[in-house]
Enzyme design. Structure first.
Site, PDB file in Angstrom:
ATOM      1  N   SER A  21     -64.634  26.220 -40.676  1.00 23.58           N
ATOM      2  CA  SER A  21     -65.725  25.975 -39.732  1.00 23.58           C
ATOM      3  C   SER A  21     -65.853  24.472 -39.467  1.00 23.58           C
ATOM      4  O   SER A  21     -64.927  23.872 -38.934  1.00 23.58           O
ATOM      5  CB  SER A  21     -67.026  26.595 -40.258  1.00 23.58           C
ATOM      6  OG  SER A  21     -68.000  26.676 -39.248  1.00 23.58           O
ATOM      7  N   HIS A  39     -64.308  30.536 -35.610  1.00 21.19           N
ATOM      8  CA  HIS A  39     -65.094  31.765 -35.363  1.00 21.19           C
ATOM      9  C   HIS A  39     -64.845  32.319 -33.964  1.00 21.19           C
ATOM     10  O   HIS A  39     -65.763  32.795 -33.299  1.00 21.19           O
ATOM     11  CB  HIS A  39     -66.589  31.484 -35.543  1.00 21.19           C
ATOM     12  CG  HIS A  39     -66.931  30.769 -36.808  1.00 21.19           C
ATOM     13  ND1 HIS A  39     -66.613  31.252 -38.056  1.00 21.19           N
ATOM     14  CD2 HIS A  39     -67.566  29.576 -37.015  1.00 21.19           C
ATOM     15  CE1 HIS A  39     -67.046  30.398 -38.978  1.00 21.19           C
ATOM     16  NE2 HIS A  39     -67.612  29.386 -38.369  1.00 21.19           N
TER      17      HIS A  39
END
Length: 246
Positions: free
Chosen positions: A129, A164
């Site tokens: 992330s 993501h």
């Protein structure tokens, strides 16, 4: 004469913080330059969240490695100690959280410069992330609330990164729009479950722990202003190794 490993960097769409199988963590350790690597977790993007730190230690203390943690919100090391810590690691693993805050704190403490030096010396840099976003020239982030682009990364990995890609609503469309408008350069979009290894900035391996997860190359051009290619990934299997690319 000992030859230093080539500079390498790994983008992660999973790992100890999201997965229970440990496949991506084992994959990372398998690319370390030492049989029993020193692995430093850097949780700056989460504000050094204690629960996140404990989750890392729980996942890595029983593996064949020497885990440690770099705290910057309650920093205990002077500049020499900070340099000594980072430059002696085989793996630096950066956690998720707020990418913009991460970069600002690193620059205030000089961590950005030390990580570039460690990378040049053969330390494997990796993260999930925000910990994947930070290495590129720019990234797709929710650091400011709504999904947006941030053209202010470390630039160790050329181009841009979007984490993501399949796991959060709006990610794919927003990132594609940013690349089409050239607000972000061409880059790499990671579905959750994917790992991507780069050697001197060139993709050298892509793996996945999920049958449907892929690494995507997204570039400006094409009929709607952007082109996207899903790249073959080797499925990771329990017990080490991987099967043939799909």
């Amino acid at each position: 004469m000992t030859v230093a490993p080539e500079p390498r960097l790994a983008l992660l769409g999973g790992g100890f913080s999201t997965d229970d199988d440990g496949l991506l963590d084992d994959w990372v350790l398998g690319h370390a330059r030492a049989a029993r690597p020193k692995v430093c977790f850097v949780p700056t993007a989460s504000g050094d969240a204690p629960g996140y730190v404990e989750k890392f230690l729980d996942a890595y203390r029983d593996r064949a490695c020497e885990p440690s943690v770099l705290h910057l919100f309650r920093r205990e090391l002077d500049d020499e100690g900070l340099r000594a810590l980072l430059l002696t690691q085989d793996v630096v693993y950066v956690g998720g959280g707020n990418t913009a805050n991460l970069l600002a704190v690193w620059r205030a403490h000089g961590v950005d410069r030390l990580l570039r030096e460690a990378y040049a010396g053969g330390t494997l840099l990796c993260g999930i992330s925000a910990g994947a976003n930070c290495w590129a020239d720019g990234c797709h982030t929710d650091s400011f609330g709504p999904l947006a682009h941030l053209a202010d990364g470390l630039g160790i990995l050329p181009g841009s990164v979007c984490p993501h890609y399949d796991g959060e609503p709006g990610r794919r469309g927003s990132y594609r729009a940013a690349v089409a408008a050239r607000a972000l350069p061409a880059g790499w979009a990671l579905d959750d479950g994917v790992g991507a290894l780069f050697t001197r900035g060139v993709l050298t391996e892509a793996v996945t722990r999920s049958p449907r997860a892929r690494l995507h190359r997204v570039e400006p051009g094409g009929g709607d202003g952007v082109t996207e290619r899903a790249l073959p990934c080797r499925p990771l299997v329990a017990g080490g190794g991987a099967t043939a690319p799909e």
